[in-house]
Design an enzyme around this catalytic site. Structure first.
Site, PDB file in Angstrom:
ATOM      1  N   GLY A  13       0.842  -1.186   0.000  1.00 41.16           N
ATOM      2  CA  GLY A  13       0.000   0.000   0.000  1.00 41.16           C
ATOM      3  C   GLY A  13       0.880   1.239   0.000  1.00 41.16           C
ATOM      4  CD  GLN A  15       3.415   5.816   2.527  1.00 37.41           C
ATOM      5  OE1 GLN A  15       2.425   5.268   2.050  1.00 37.41           O
ATOM      6  NE2 GLN A  15       4.378   5.145   3.135  1.00 37.41           N
ATOM      7  CB  CYS A  49       5.063   2.291   7.205  1.00 39.66           C
ATOM      8  SG  CYS A  49       4.667   3.839   6.376  1.00 39.66           S
ATOM      9  CG  LEU A  50       6.672   1.100   1.168  1.00 36.69           C
ATOM     10  CD1 LEU A  50       6.345   1.335  -0.297  1.00 36.69           C
ATOM     11  CD2 LEU A  50       7.718   0.012   1.305  1.00 36.69           C
ATOM     12  CG  HIS A  74      -0.597   1.562   7.194  1.00 38.11           C
ATOM     13  ND1 HIS A  74       0.347   1.248   8.157  1.00 38.11           N
ATOM     14  CD2 HIS A  74       0.060   2.329   6.286  1.00 38.11           C
ATOM     15  CE1 HIS A  74       1.501   1.809   7.839  1.00 38.11           C
ATOM     16  NE2 HIS A  74       1.362   2.469   6.695  1.00 38.11           N
ATOM     17  CD  GLU A  75      -1.199   2.654   2.755  1.00 36.21           C
ATOM     18  OE1 GLU A  75      -0.763   3.821   2.696  1.00 36.21           O
ATOM     19  OE2 GLU A  75      -0.462   1.679   2.958  1.00 36.21           O
ATOM     20  CG  HIS A 113       0.286   7.020   5.306  1.00 34.77           C
ATOM     21  ND1 HIS A 113       1.456   7.572   5.791  1.00 34.77           N
ATOM     22  CD2 HIS A 113       0.529   5.698   5.157  1.00 34.77           C
ATOM     23  CE1 HIS A 113       2.362   6.613   5.946  1.00 34.77           C
ATOM     24  NE2 HIS A 113       1.826   5.464   5.579  1.00 34.77           N
TER      25      HIS A 113
HETATM   26 NI    NI Z   1       2.684   3.587   5.530  1.00 27.66          NI
END
Ligand code: NI
Length: 182
Positions: A57, A62, A102-103, A144-145, A148
């Protein structure tokens, strides 16, 4: 979201991953006005980055874009490309415990409690509205997204014990960010 921040290989395009503690990850995003070709180009690039960095995701902030949209691929198959524009969670239920990455936090994975199911409404890649009831991993990704998009990060979801055990990795990211700025 990912459990592995490993880079596989991205071309030198203009969008790159924004990592903790970059303040761009903290701004609440504004809704997408019109789903046009610019948005679709952005989405394609986000998928490219997400798959290259082995994520499941990736949200607008991000890649430094403060818009309410995210992409996801819970199966991590390149033909499983889910697009969520202006997502709105309308129902949450149950609970699940699991590892989450998480990236924007490479090399950090921690246990996070989430709702087991999530129902959301959003627009797809063509700007068409849809509703989806998600369970398990997809429900976790959605939560999660959407975090963000509200400027909320994995570190905010960590318990004090997890924060302590990841303190060195977090400090390392903070130092790397400071070094890159100067
Ligand atoms: Ni993330």
């Amino acid at each position: 979201m990912s459990d592995d921040g490993q880079v596989v290989g991205v071309d030198g395009d203009r969008l790159t991953l924004v990592k903790y503690p970059d303040p761009r990850l903290r701004s609440p995003c504004r809704p997408v006005g019109k789903v046009d070709d610019d948005i679709r180009t952005l989405i394609d690039r986000m998928f490219e980055l997400m798959f290259a960095f082995r994520g499941v995701g990736l949200a607008g902030p991000q890649v430094g874009v403060s818009l309410r949209l995210f992409v996801a691929s819970p199966t991590f198959h390149t033909d499983d490309r889910q697009v969520y524009i202006n997502p709105d969670i309308v129902a949450l239920d149950g609970s699940q415990d699991g590892e989450e990455g998480c990236l924007s936090f490479p090399d950090i994975a921690c246990r996070v409690r989430r709702y087991q199911t999530a129902t959301l409404r959003a627009l797809d890649r063509d700007g068409e509205p849809f509703e989806r009831a998600a369970d398990g991993l997809l429900a976790r990704i959605i939560q999660h997204e959407t975090d963000h998009l509200d400027g909320r990060l994995l570190v905010d979801r960590m318990g004090s014990l997890a924060k302590l055990s990841h303190r060195a990795a977090l400090k390392e990211l903070e130092a790397a960010y400071e070094t890159a700025r100067h």
